[in-house]
Design a protein around this motif. Structure first.
Motif, PDB file in Angstrom:
ATOM      1  N   ASP A 223      57.026  50.857  39.983  1.00  0.00           N
ATOM      2  CA  ASP A 223      56.787  52.267  40.287  1.00  0.00           C
ATOM      3  C   ASP A 223      56.159  53.000  39.113  1.00  0.00           C
ATOM      4  OD1 ASP A 223      59.233  51.886  38.866  1.00  0.00           O
ATOM      5  OD2 ASP A 223      59.864  53.917  39.392  1.00  0.00           O
ATOM      6  N   ARG A 224      56.249  52.420  37.919  1.00  0.00           N
ATOM      7  CA  ARG A 224      55.665  53.075  36.736  1.00  0.00           C
ATOM      8  C   ARG A 224      54.726  52.162  35.961  1.00  0.00           C
ATOM      9  NH1 ARG A 224      61.470  54.120  34.237  1.00  0.00           N
ATOM     10  NH2 ARG A 224      61.927  53.916  36.449  1.00  0.00           N
ATOM     11  N   LEU A 225      54.344  51.026  36.548  1.00  0.00           N
ATOM     12  CA  LEU A 225      53.466  50.062  35.886  1.00  0.00           C
ATOM     13  C   LEU A 225      52.139  49.942  36.621  1.00  0.00           C
ATOM     14  CD1 LEU A 225      52.821  47.742  33.895  1.00  0.00           C
ATOM     15  CD2 LEU A 225      54.038  46.212  35.460  1.00  0.00           C
ATOM     16  N   VAL A 226      51.041  50.138  35.887  1.00  0.00           N
ATOM     17  CA  VAL A 226      49.697  49.922  36.418  1.00  0.00           C
ATOM     18  C   VAL A 226      49.076  48.778  35.638  1.00  0.00           C
ATOM     19  CG1 VAL A 226      47.407  50.916  36.794  1.00  0.00           C
ATOM     20  CG2 VAL A 226      49.438  52.371  36.974  1.00  0.00           C
ATOM     21  N   LEU A 227      48.787  47.682  36.321  1.00  0.00           N
ATOM     22  CA  LEU A 227      48.123  46.538  35.700  1.00  0.00           C
ATOM     23  C   LEU A 227      46.618  46.701  35.867  1.00  0.00           C
ATOM     24  CD1 LEU A 227      50.621  43.926  37.042  1.00  0.00           C
ATOM     25  CD2 LEU A 227      50.220  44.375  34.614  1.00  0.00           C
ATOM     26  N   ALA A 228      45.875  46.475  34.797  1.00  0.00           N
ATOM     27  CA  ALA A 228      44.444  46.785  34.803  1.00  0.00           C
ATOM     28  C   ALA A 228      43.649  45.696  34.110  1.00  0.00           C
ATOM     29  CB  ALA A 228      44.197  48.127  34.115  1.00  0.00           C
ATOM     30  N   CYS A 229      42.377  45.569  34.521  1.00  0.00           N
ATOM     31  CA  CYS A 229      41.456  44.599  33.941  1.00  0.00           C
ATOM     32  C   CYS A 229      40.061  45.206  33.872  1.00  0.00           C
ATOM     33  CB  CYS A 229      41.401  43.317  34.781  1.00  0.00           C
ATOM     34  SG  CYS A 229      42.922  42.353  34.761  1.00  0.00           S
ATOM     35  N   GLY A 230      39.156  44.525  33.180  1.00  0.00           N
ATOM     36  CA  GLY A 230      37.773  44.952  33.112  1.00  0.00           C
ATOM     37  C   GLY A 230      36.958  44.400  34.264  1.00  0.00           C
ATOM     38  N   GLU A 231      36.051  45.215  34.780  1.00  0.00           N
ATOM     39  CA  GLU A 231      35.169  44.772  35.871  1.00  0.00           C
ATOM     40  C   GLU A 231      34.424  43.493  35.505  1.00  0.00           C
ATOM     41  OE1 GLU A 231      34.675  45.756  38.857  1.00  0.00           O
ATOM     42  OE2 GLU A 231      35.277  47.855  39.050  1.00  0.00           O
ATOM     43  N   ASP A 232      34.026  43.375  34.241  1.00  0.00           N
ATOM     44  CA  ASP A 232      33.192  42.255  33.821  1.00  0.00           C
ATOM     45  C   ASP A 232      33.989  41.091  33.253  1.00  0.00           C
ATOM     46  OD1 ASP A 232      31.054  43.865  34.545  1.00  0.00           O
ATOM     47  OD2 ASP A 232      30.763  44.631  32.507  1.00  0.00           O
ATOM     48  N   SER A 233      35.322  41.175  33.331  1.00  0.00           N
ATOM     49  CA  SER A 233      36.168  40.121  32.761  1.00  0.00           C
ATOM     50  C   SER A 233      36.592  39.074  33.774  1.00  0.00           C
ATOM     51  CB  SER A 233      37.441  40.740  32.162  1.00  0.00           C
ATOM     52  OG  SER A 233      37.155  41.646  31.149  1.00  0.00           O
ATOM     53  N   ARG A 234      36.221  39.249  35.027  1.00  0.00           N
ATOM     54  CA  ARG A 234      36.736  38.376  36.085  1.00  0.00           C
ATOM     55  C   ARG A 234      36.551  36.906  35.718  1.00  0.00           C
ATOM     56  NH1 ARG A 234      37.202  41.794  40.759  1.00  0.00           N
ATOM     57  NH2 ARG A 234      36.081  43.758  40.427  1.00  0.00           N
ATOM     58  N   GLY A 235      37.649  36.155  35.813  1.00  0.00           N
ATOM     59  CA  GLY A 235      37.612  34.735  35.518  1.00  0.00           C
ATOM     60  C   GLY A 235      37.899  34.383  34.073  1.00  0.00           C
ATOM     61  N   GLU A 236      37.805  35.347  33.178  1.00  0.00           N
ATOM     62  CA  GLU A 236      38.093  35.075  31.775  1.00  0.00           C
ATOM     63  C   GLU A 236      39.603  35.102  31.536  1.00  0.00           C
ATOM     64  OE1 GLU A 236      35.797  37.839  29.500  1.00  0.00           O
ATOM     65  OE2 GLU A 236      33.880  36.941  30.096  1.00  0.00           O
ATOM     66  N   LEU A 237      40.040  34.448  30.464  1.00  0.00           N
ATOM     67  CA  LEU A 237      41.465  34.294  30.224  1.00  0.00           C
ATOM     68  C   LEU A 237      42.218  35.627  30.131  1.00  0.00           C
ATOM     69  CD1 LEU A 237      43.870  32.475  29.763  1.00  0.00           C
ATOM     70  CD2 LEU A 237      43.235  32.315  27.347  1.00  0.00           C
ATOM     71  N   PRO A 238      41.724  36.655  29.415  1.00  0.00           N
ATOM     72  CA  PRO A 238      42.503  37.892  29.334  1.00  0.00           C
ATOM     73  C   PRO A 238      42.681  38.603  30.678  1.00  0.00           C
ATOM     74  CG  PRO A 238      40.880  37.786  27.568  1.00  0.00           C
ATOM     75  CD  PRO A 238      40.543  36.688  28.526  1.00  0.00           C
ATOM     76  N   TYR A 239      41.814  38.310  31.642  1.00  0.00           N
ATOM     77  CA  TYR A 239      41.883  38.938  32.965  1.00  0.00           C
ATOM     78  C   TYR A 239      43.016  38.345  33.807  1.00  0.00           C
ATOM     79  CZ  TYR A 239      40.019  40.523  37.555  1.00  0.00           C
ATOM     80  OH  TYR A 239      39.835  41.092  38.799  1.00  0.00           O
ATOM     81  N   ARG A 240      43.230  37.052  33.656  1.00  0.00           N
ATOM     82  CA  ARG A 240      44.029  36.315  34.629  1.00  0.00           C
ATOM     83  C   ARG A 240      45.505  36.710  34.684  1.00  0.00           C
ATOM     84  NH1 ARG A 240      43.561  30.503  33.315  1.00  0.00           N
ATOM     85  NH2 ARG A 240      44.860  30.308  35.172  1.00  0.00           N
ATOM     86  N   PRO A 241      46.193  36.953  33.548  1.00  0.00           N
ATOM     87  CA  PRO A 241      47.617  37.289  33.672  1.00  0.00           C
ATOM     88  C   PRO A 241      47.883  38.579  34.442  1.00  0.00           C
ATOM     89  CG  PRO A 241      47.121  36.513  31.458  1.00  0.00           C
ATOM     90  CD  PRO A 241      45.808  36.712  32.137  1.00  0.00           C
ATOM     91  N   ALA A 242      47.138  39.627  34.154  1.00  0.00           N
ATOM     92  CA  ALA A 242      47.353  40.879  34.872  1.00  0.00           C
ATOM     93  C   ALA A 242      47.039  40.717  36.356  1.00  0.00           C
ATOM     94  CB  ALA A 242      46.503  41.994  34.264  1.00  0.00           C
ATOM     95  N   ALA A 243      45.967  39.989  36.666  1.00  0.00           N
ATOM     96  CA  ALA A 243      45.614  39.765  38.065  1.00  0.00           C
ATOM     97  C   ALA A 243      46.706  38.984  38.788  1.00  0.00           C
ATOM     98  CB  ALA A 243      44.277  39.029  38.148  1.00  0.00           C
ATOM     99  N   LEU A 244      47.249  37.961  38.127  1.00  0.00           N
ATOM    100  CA  LEU A 244      48.311  37.167  38.737  1.00  0.00           C
ATOM    101  C   LEU A 244      49.559  38.014  38.960  1.00  0.00           C
ATOM    102  CD1 LEU A 244      49.396  33.574  37.941  1.00  0.00           C
ATOM    103  CD2 LEU A 244      51.106  35.392  37.821  1.00  0.00           C
ATOM    104  N   LEU A 245      49.932  38.821  37.970  1.00  0.00           N
ATOM    105  CA  LEU A 245      51.136  39.642  38.109  1.00  0.00           C
ATOM    106  C   LEU A 245      50.967  40.689  39.205  1.00  0.00           C
ATOM    107  CD1 LEU A 245      52.144  40.126  34.374  1.00  0.00           C
ATOM    108  CD2 LEU A 245      53.317  38.728  36.084  1.00  0.00           C
ATOM    109  N   ALA A 246      49.791  41.316  39.283  1.00  0.00           N
ATOM    110  CA  ALA A 246      49.560  42.300  40.339  1.00  0.00           C
ATOM    111  C   ALA A 246      49.690  41.657  41.711  1.00  0.00           C
ATOM    112  CB  ALA A 246      48.183  42.937  40.162  1.00  0.00           C
ATOM    113  N   GLU A 247      49.142  40.453  41.850  1.00  0.00           N
ATOM    114  CA  GLU A 247      49.261  39.747  43.131  1.00  0.00           C
ATOM    115  C   GLU A 247      50.720  39.418  43.425  1.00  0.00           C
ATOM    116  OE1 GLU A 247      47.386  35.846  45.433  1.00  0.00           O
ATOM    117  OE2 GLU A 247      47.052  36.114  43.282  1.00  0.00           O
ATOM    118  N   ARG A 248      51.447  38.950  42.419  1.00  0.00           N
ATOM    119  CA  ARG A 248      52.855  38.592  42.612  1.00  0.00           C
ATOM    120  C   ARG A 248      53.683  39.806  43.004  1.00  0.00           C
ATOM    121  NH1 ARG A 248      55.831  35.135  38.031  1.00  0.00           N
ATOM    122  NH2 ARG A 248      54.125  33.751  38.686  1.00  0.00           N
ATOM    123  N   PHE A 249      53.380  40.960  42.396  1.00  0.00           N
ATOM    124  CA  PHE A 249      54.160  42.166  42.674  1.00  0.00           C
ATOM    125  C   PHE A 249      53.678  42.901  43.922  1.00  0.00           C
ATOM    126  CE2 PHE A 249      54.676  42.596  37.782  1.00  0.00           C
ATOM    127  CZ  PHE A 249      55.667  41.621  37.790  1.00  0.00           C
ATOM    128  N   GLY A 250      52.521  42.504  44.451  1.00  0.00           N
ATOM    129  CA  GLY A 250      51.968  43.206  45.605  1.00  0.00           C
ATOM    130  C   GLY A 250      51.491  44.603  45.271  1.00  0.00           C
TER     131      GLY A 250
END
Length: 280
Positions: A223-250
């Motif tokens: 309720d108080r966490l916003v996970l964020a990434c860069g538009e141009d980072s897709r597929g790079e290592l720093p992008y993946r953890p936040a993307a995975l966590l956002a998917e896991r948390f829905g």
């Protein structure tokens, strides 16, 4: 330009240099890499129209000195520094927090350890690689970086580290897209960036990228966490953890302009996106 004040805050093992501008509810900006408070120079004044904006040099970087220059670094300790700043500048109400890269890792720990002090956290590309299914590969990368730094020095270690962050199959050469033509203020910070690299590669990278966040607790705090990434980072290592966590948390994954260093390469658009995320 917004009036800025500066101060020094003694903490356990260090003295933090911090800057404050604006008025309103507190917004603490936690930098990544070696950027320090100066990394936010191009967005802080705009945000200060709505918030009391606090920026600082993390311990061991810039003007934040260590009592023991050889001290090992720990995520919990850096999160504790952020908490001390919150307690100093907003003792009676929770604050908004933004962290990027290693700063986002410290911010995630702050949220799980002291959630009552955080009203909203925007975490931009925290490289918490321990949450990934191929975490063992990234542990091996960290070990290679450390060994290369020990045996060959800084720049070879940086090359190993940079190659490990890229998309699978990417060439190791730096990108040459227009986004990497830095604004003048960012280019002027290059000297500070280089000065902090040995400390960053030698002590921040191994500790922070070995950190395993409390995923269960984070899932209770969406309720108080916003996970964020860069538009141009897709597929790079720093992008993946936040993307995975956002998917896991829905929860939605917010995208900022640029890549991992979008704060530097696209400051105006980055500041606007952050302001929107903090209001939501």
């Amino acid at each position: 330009m917004t009036t800025m004040t500066a101060g020094g805050l003694p903490v356990d093992g260090a003295t933090l240099h911090y800057q404050v501008r604006g008025q309103g509810p507190l917004l603490l900006l936690i930098p990544g890499g070696t950027g320090g408070a100066a990394a936010f120079d191009e967005i802080a004044d705009g945000l200060a129209a709505e918030y009391t904006v606090a920026t600082y040099d993390p311990r061991g970087l810039g003007r934040s000195t260590l009592d023991d220059p050889e001290a090992e670094q720990h995520v919990a300790e850096h999160a504790g520094d952020a908490l001390r700043l919150l307690d100093l500048l907003s003792p009676d109400r929770p604050a908004r927090v933004f962290g990027t890269s290693s700063g986002a890792i410290a911010a995630l720990h702050l949220l799980t350890a002291r959630p009552e002090r955080v009203a909203r956290l925007v975490a931009h590309e925290p490289p918490v690689v321990e949450v990934l299914p191929d975490a063992a590969e990234h542990r091996a990368l960290i070990a290679r970086v450390r060994e290369t730094f020990r045996t060959q020095g800084l720049m070879p270690a940086m090359a190993v580290f940079a190659a490990g962050l890229k998309k699978d199959g990417d060439a190791a050469e730096p990108k040459t897209e227009p986004e990497l033509r830095l604004p003048p203020q960012a280019a002027a910070r290059a000297e500070q960036t280089m000065a902090g690299l040995p400390y960053f590669v030698g002590r921040i990278v191994p500790s922070f990228m070995s950190y395993a966040p409390d995923v269960r607790r984070l899932g209770e705090l969406t309720d108080r966490l916003v996970l964020a990434c860069g538009e141009d980072s897709r597929g790079e290592l720093p992008y993946r953890p936040a993307a995975l966590l956002a998917e896991r948390f829905g929860t939605p994954l917010l995208h900022f302009p640029g890549g991992h260093t979008g704060l530097t390469t696209h400051p105006a658009e980055f500041g606007e996106r952050l302001a929107e995320a903090l209001r939501a």
